[in-house]
Design a protein around this motif. Structure first.
Motif, PDB file in Angstrom:
ATOM      1  N   ARG A 266       1.805  -5.417   2.835  1.00  0.00           N
ATOM      2  CA  ARG A 266       2.550  -4.254   2.935  1.00  0.00           C
ATOM      3  C   ARG A 266       1.964  -2.910   2.517  1.00  0.00           C
ATOM      4  NH1 ARG A 266       6.530  -4.844   5.461  1.00  0.00           N
ATOM      5  NH2 ARG A 266       8.038  -3.264   5.598  1.00  0.00           N
ATOM      6  N   ALA A 267       1.706  -3.251   1.263  1.00  0.00           N
ATOM      7  CA  ALA A 267       0.996  -2.078   0.582  1.00  0.00           C
ATOM      8  C   ALA A 267      -0.331  -1.382   1.084  1.00  0.00           C
ATOM      9  CB  ALA A 267       0.456  -2.477  -0.853  1.00  0.00           C
ATOM     10  N   LYS A 270       1.287   0.579   4.071  1.00  0.00           N
ATOM     11  CA  LYS A 270       1.731   1.911   3.744  1.00  0.00           C
ATOM     12  C   LYS A 270       0.609   2.985   3.158  1.00  0.00           C
ATOM     13  CE  LYS A 270       6.001   0.591   4.196  1.00  0.00           C
ATOM     14  NZ  LYS A 270       6.771   1.164   5.239  1.00  0.00           N
ATOM     15  N   ASN A 271      -0.448   2.376   2.759  1.00  0.00           N
ATOM     16  CA  ASN A 271      -1.599   3.239   2.616  1.00  0.00           C
ATOM     17  C   ASN A 271      -2.231   3.832   3.619  1.00  0.00           C
ATOM     18  OD1 ASN A 271      -1.627   3.317  -0.310  1.00  0.00           O
ATOM     19  ND2 ASN A 271      -2.468   1.231  -0.264  1.00  0.00           N
ATOM     20  N   ARG A 274      -0.055   6.676   5.276  1.00  0.00           N
ATOM     21  CA  ARG A 274      -0.169   7.901   4.484  1.00  0.00           C
ATOM     22  C   ARG A 274      -1.525   8.807   5.197  1.00  0.00           C
ATOM     23  NH1 ARG A 274       1.682   9.464  -0.652  1.00  0.00           N
ATOM     24  NH2 ARG A 274       3.831   8.633  -0.215  1.00  0.00           N
ATOM     25  N   GLY A 329       6.616  -5.151  -0.547  1.00  0.00           N
ATOM     26  CA  GLY A 329       6.709  -4.164  -1.507  1.00  0.00           C
ATOM     27  C   GLY A 329       5.754  -4.423  -2.817  1.00  0.00           C
ATOM     28  N   GLU A 330       5.378  -3.352  -3.459  1.00  0.00           N
ATOM     29  CA  GLU A 330       4.240  -3.928  -4.725  1.00  0.00           C
ATOM     30  C   GLU A 330       5.565  -4.169  -5.848  1.00  0.00           C
ATOM     31  OE1 GLU A 330       1.098  -4.505  -3.599  1.00  0.00           O
ATOM     32  OE2 GLU A 330       0.691  -3.363  -5.674  1.00  0.00           O
TER      33      GLU A 330
END
Ligand SMILES: [Zn+2]
Ligand SMILES: [Zn+2]
Lengths: 459, 110
Positions: A266-267, A270-271, A274, A329-330
């Motif tokens: 997931r992280a 999201k990265n 961005r 999520g982190e």
């Protein structure tokens, strides 16, 4: 910066920058565009048909709340002629699901939809709080995910509903594609990228000597269709839609830890977003294209083909919401790391063991195998691809011999988990009262080991 | 330049939602007065606000759940007066009196 003007109406100030195409939109144009795209997904894939009763897997979270709101809007605007119901699963986690179920109850009033809440306790005889008490926090998300998957089907059957829609969004699908890619599991990747899956008609369960997870509804979840109308919707836009429409949703982290691997995937998503927002839909499309390459691949017939739906995957979904997606999520994965560290201290390196070489059926022999491993060195942890859990091709899907649920194994995951739980429940209570140490630990470990196996196969 | 203290601060509203409020004393809405200028004398922007929030408002020690690599963590949306911060210059946006800055997490259970 001068205010941007909406690219559609050329009048209002733009408030939204769309991740998929960098289009700048005002609030009304964004809301309309978002709804229209979901409508397009529904019609181009023939997800619904007139007269259909459809249960929305509702958690009170942003995805299922937006799904319920949008489906109500579209059903009225385009006259789908479908009947919408809310179906919520109560995992039995005190202080977590309580609040989100209150949200679902408000949603039921706001959207004027009937609501059914079905509990794990009712279905399986175990609440998640009791499961965690039994097995610890490590691996409990596996229980939660496996139980929830079946719970929605059983709930739908109870309601006499043939179709369950869930709030899986593009970020969820991209995350799943990445996870299966990183595991080298293309068959599962193929199944989980499909927008429609189905649980095929089931044969009656085997003789009464076996113990089904649910006494009430184990036989009748026939041919229940699953679909993901938000499959191409960005999580960012779902959150913005909820914000700009003032929707009433609940956000919290599951008190129990989700899988660290999922959190990392997931992280990563999201990265990537961005840096290059289109990456999420690109990963989804890549997943679909790869699925076509898998023998018997699921989307080979392309958009709109409903003649051949895909058999659902029983392990689909992680923890965190009633629609089966991860809370991810982190934030959660960090907590997970903490829990794992504690567990590692407590049980030696038990949490690191990949149980690829172990079998469910031989818990007792596992213990002797585990003994040295538990006290062993980090280096003993098997690395590389998970050896034995490679998914059987979809064609070999059959039914669980215990409960009749769709499964690629003789015994479905829920029944395996329940067997472990039910076996260890009485024993452990005895062990706690006794002062002896060695065998008890082994008992706990064997239960955890079956979780380890399932971890490898989950989603 | 003025001696008047109220001229040196800007009143703004900062909101947290989508689960982020858990990191900020479980409080969604914070009415704050932040310095008009950062330490170097430049006008306060979002980047300054984020570090200001970490130092002065956030009691939770898990700063990296809010900030990563010195910017807002990916997966957290920033809305400046309801507009996506990407339309406003992201963390270079210079904060104005009365602004409403919303941080909303997309990372929590759906
Ligand atoms: Zn417009
Ligand atoms: Zn079963």
């Amino acid at each position: 910066m001068p205010p941007s003007i909406c690219a559609l109406c050329n009048t209002n100030r733009a408030l939204i920058l769309r991740p998929k195409n960098h289009q700048k939109l005002c609030k009304p144009c964004f809301l309309r565009t978002f709804e229209t795209e979901i409508h397009h997904t529904i019609t181009s894939h023939h997800l619904f048909h007139r007269g259909e009763r459809i249960a929305i897997g509702a958690s009170g979270g942003k995805d299922s709340t937006v799904l319920a709101s949008v489906l109500k809007t579209l059903n009225e605007r385009y006259d789908y002629g479908v009947e919408l119901l809310l179906l919520s699963i109560d995992e039995g986690i005190k202080g977590y699901r309580d609040d989100s179920l209150e949200t679902v109850k408000r949603n039921a009033k706001q959207y004027d939809m009937p609501l059914t809440i079905l509990g794990y306790e009712e279905l399986y005889g175990w609440t998640m709080d009791q499961v965690v008490e039994q097995v610890g926090k490590k691996g409990n998300c596996t229980y939660c995910g496996v139980f929830r998957r079946q719970a929605l089907d059983r709930g739908a059957a109870r309601l006499g509903v043939q179709h369950v829609v869930t709030g899986h969004n593009a970020d969820d699908v991209a995350e799943t594609v990445l996870m299966n890619l990183l595991r080298g599991d293309l068959p599962r990747l193929s199944r989980t990228t499909s927008i429609i899956t189905s649980t095929p008609s089931l044969t009656p369960p085997p003789p009464p000597s076996s113990s089904p997870p649910s006494s009430s509804s184990s036989t009748c979840h026939t041919n229940i269709k699953r679909s993901k109308p938000l499959k191409y919707a960005y999580e960012k836009e779902i959150v913005l839609y909820a914000h700009h429409k003032n929707l009433d949703y609940f956000s919290t982290e599951c008190l129990y830890s989700p899988e660290a691997f999922r959190g990392s995937a997931r992280a990563l998503i999201k990265n990537l977003e961005r840096i290059r927002p289109s990456a999420i839909l690109d990963v989804v499309r890549s997943g679909e294209d790869m699925a076509k390459l898998v023998p018997g691949g699921n989307e080979a017939c392309g958009n709109g083909c409903t003649g051949q739906t895909i058999v659902a995957d029983e392990g689909e979904g992680g923890c965190g919401s009633a629609n089966g997606r991860s809370s991810g999520g982190e934030m959660a994965s960090m907590e997970m790391q903490l829990v794992m560290n504690e567990t590692a201290v407590e049980y030696g390196l038990e949490v690191e063991i990949t149980s690829g070489s172990l079998e469910y059926q031989t818990h007792n022999s596992q213990m002797s195998m585990l003994g040295p491993l538990v006290n062993g060195k980090k280096g003993q942890r098997p690395k590389g691809p998970a050896p034995t859990l490679r998914k059987a091709p979809r064609q070999t899907m059959g039914q669980c011999k215990r409960c009749g649920y769709l499964s690629s194994q003789d015994i479905c995951k829920a029944c395996v988990l329940l067997e472990g739980l039910n076996k260890s429940r009485p024993k452990n209570s005895i062990e706690i009262s006794s002062a002896v140490k060695e065998p008890q630990e082994s008992q706990t470990i064997s239960a955890t080991t079956s979780i380890q196996r399932l971890d490898l196969g989950a989603e | 330049m003025t001696d008047n203290k109220s001229e040196d601060v800007i009143p703004i509203t900062v909101e947290f939602s989508g689960g982020l409020e858990m990191l900020f004393s479980n409080k969604r809405k914070h009415n704050l007065s932040i310095p008009r200028n950062d330490d170097s004398g430049a006008a306060s922007n979002i980047a300054f606000l984020v570090s200001y929030l970490c130092q002065n408002v956030m009691k939770d020690p898990r700063k990296n759940l809010f900030v990563l690599d010195e910017t807002v963590r990916p997966g957290i949306l920033v809305l400046i007066n309801d507009a996506d911060w990407e339309l406003e210059g992201e963390d270079k946006y210079e904060i104005q009196r009365g602004d409403n800055i919303l941080f909303v997490s997309t990372l929590h259970g759906g």
